[in-house]
Scaffold this motif. Structure first.
Motif, PDB file in Angstrom:
ATOM      1  N   PHE A   1      -3.076   3.871  -2.626  1.00 49.64           N
ATOM      2  CA  PHE A   1      -2.845   3.043  -3.810  1.00 49.64           C
ATOM      3  C   PHE A   1      -2.668   1.610  -3.342  1.00 49.64           C
ATOM      4  O   PHE A   1      -1.795   1.323  -2.530  1.00 49.64           O
ATOM      5  N   ARG A   2      -3.486   0.705  -3.881  1.00 50.09           N
ATOM      6  CA  ARG A   2      -3.434  -0.713  -3.498  1.00 50.09           C
ATOM      7  C   ARG A   2      -3.468  -1.588  -4.741  1.00 50.09           C
ATOM      8  O   ARG A   2      -3.839  -1.149  -5.808  1.00 50.09           O
ATOM      9  N   GLN A   3      -3.127  -2.846  -4.552  1.00 53.90           N
ATOM     10  CA  GLN A   3      -3.143  -3.868  -5.599  1.00 53.90           C
ATOM     11  C   GLN A   3      -2.234  -3.492  -6.775  1.00 53.90           C
ATOM     12  O   GLN A   3      -2.687  -3.242  -7.889  1.00 53.90           O
ATOM     13  N   PRO A   4      -0.914  -3.469  -6.516  1.00 53.57           N
ATOM     14  CA  PRO A   4       0.021  -3.099  -7.587  1.00 53.57           C
ATOM     15  C   PRO A   4       0.069  -4.140  -8.702  1.00 53.57           C
ATOM     16  O   PRO A   4      -0.097  -5.338  -8.462  1.00 53.57           O
ATOM     17  N   THR A   5       0.242  -3.652  -9.912  1.00 57.46           N
ATOM     18  CA  THR A   5       0.426  -4.496 -11.095  1.00 57.46           C
ATOM     19  C   THR A   5       1.605  -3.910 -11.869  1.00 57.46           C
ATOM     20  O   THR A   5       2.056  -2.794 -11.576  1.00 57.46           O
TER      21      THR A   5
ATOM     22  N   GLU B   1       0.858  -1.176   0.000  1.00 53.91           N
ATOM     23  CA  GLU B   1       0.000   0.000   0.000  1.00 53.91           C
ATOM     24  C   GLU B   1       0.894   1.225   0.000  1.00 53.91           C
ATOM     25  O   GLU B   1       1.865   1.281   0.743  1.00 53.91           O
TER      26      GLU B   1
ATOM     27  N   GLY C   1       0.666  -0.377 -13.046  1.00 59.83           N
ATOM     28  CA  GLY C   1       0.183   0.617 -12.087  1.00 59.83           C
ATOM     29  C   GLY C   1      -0.590  -0.067 -10.980  1.00 59.83           C
ATOM     30  O   GLY C   1      -0.365  -1.231 -10.678  1.00 59.83           O
ATOM     31  N   TYR C   2      -1.507   0.658 -10.385  1.00 59.79           N
ATOM     32  CA  TYR C   2      -2.310   0.124  -9.286  1.00 59.79           C
ATOM     33  C   TYR C   2      -3.741  -0.106  -9.736  1.00 59.79           C
ATOM     34  O   TYR C   2      -4.311   0.697 -10.470  1.00 59.79           O
ATOM     35  N   GLN C   3      -4.332  -1.206  -9.283  1.00 65.91           N
ATOM     36  CA  GLN C   3      -5.720  -1.510  -9.617  1.00 65.91           C
ATOM     37  C   GLN C   3      -6.686  -0.673  -8.786  1.00 65.91           C
ATOM     38  O   GLN C   3      -7.818  -0.455  -9.181  1.00 65.91           O
ATOM     39  N   SER C   4      -6.236  -0.215  -7.628  1.00 68.20           N
ATOM     40  CA  SER C   4      -7.087   0.565  -6.734  1.00 68.20           C
ATOM     41  C   SER C   4      -6.376   1.856  -6.349  1.00 68.20           C
ATOM     42  O   SER C   4      -5.288   1.820  -5.790  1.00 68.20           O
ATOM     43  N   GLU C   5      -6.998   2.976  -6.692  1.00 69.70           N
ATOM     44  CA  GLU C   5      -6.494   4.292  -6.311  1.00 69.70           C
ATOM     45  C   GLU C   5      -7.669   5.072  -5.730  1.00 69.70           C
ATOM     46  O   GLU C   5      -8.665   5.285  -6.407  1.00 69.70           O
TER      47      GLU C   5
END
Length: 61
Positions: A19-23, A5, A26-30
């Motif tokens: 910012f969560r769920q890094p890929t 996070e 980028g991040y899937q959740s912002e």
């Protein structure tokens, strides 16, 4: 699975950017939270804190 996070602050607007769920792209959740919102860390979901508790106090001039 990563639980990374990032939580940078926007002090001028008194907001917390989560910012969560890094890929790789980028991040899937912002999410942008106002200072009256609450947030829970992924590692400690039962712990809730308001954004205002994390921000420095407002100093009136």
């Amino acid at each position: 699975m990563s639980t990374l996070e990032l939580k940078p602050f926007d002090l001028k607007h008194r907001q917390l950017h989560v910012f969560r769920q890094p890929t790789p792209d980028g991040y899937q959740s912002e999410v942008i939270l106002a200072e009256d919102a609450s947030v829970s860390p992924l590692q400690f979901p039962s712990y809730t804190i308001t954004v205002s508790e994390l921000l420095p106090p407002v100093i009136e001039s």
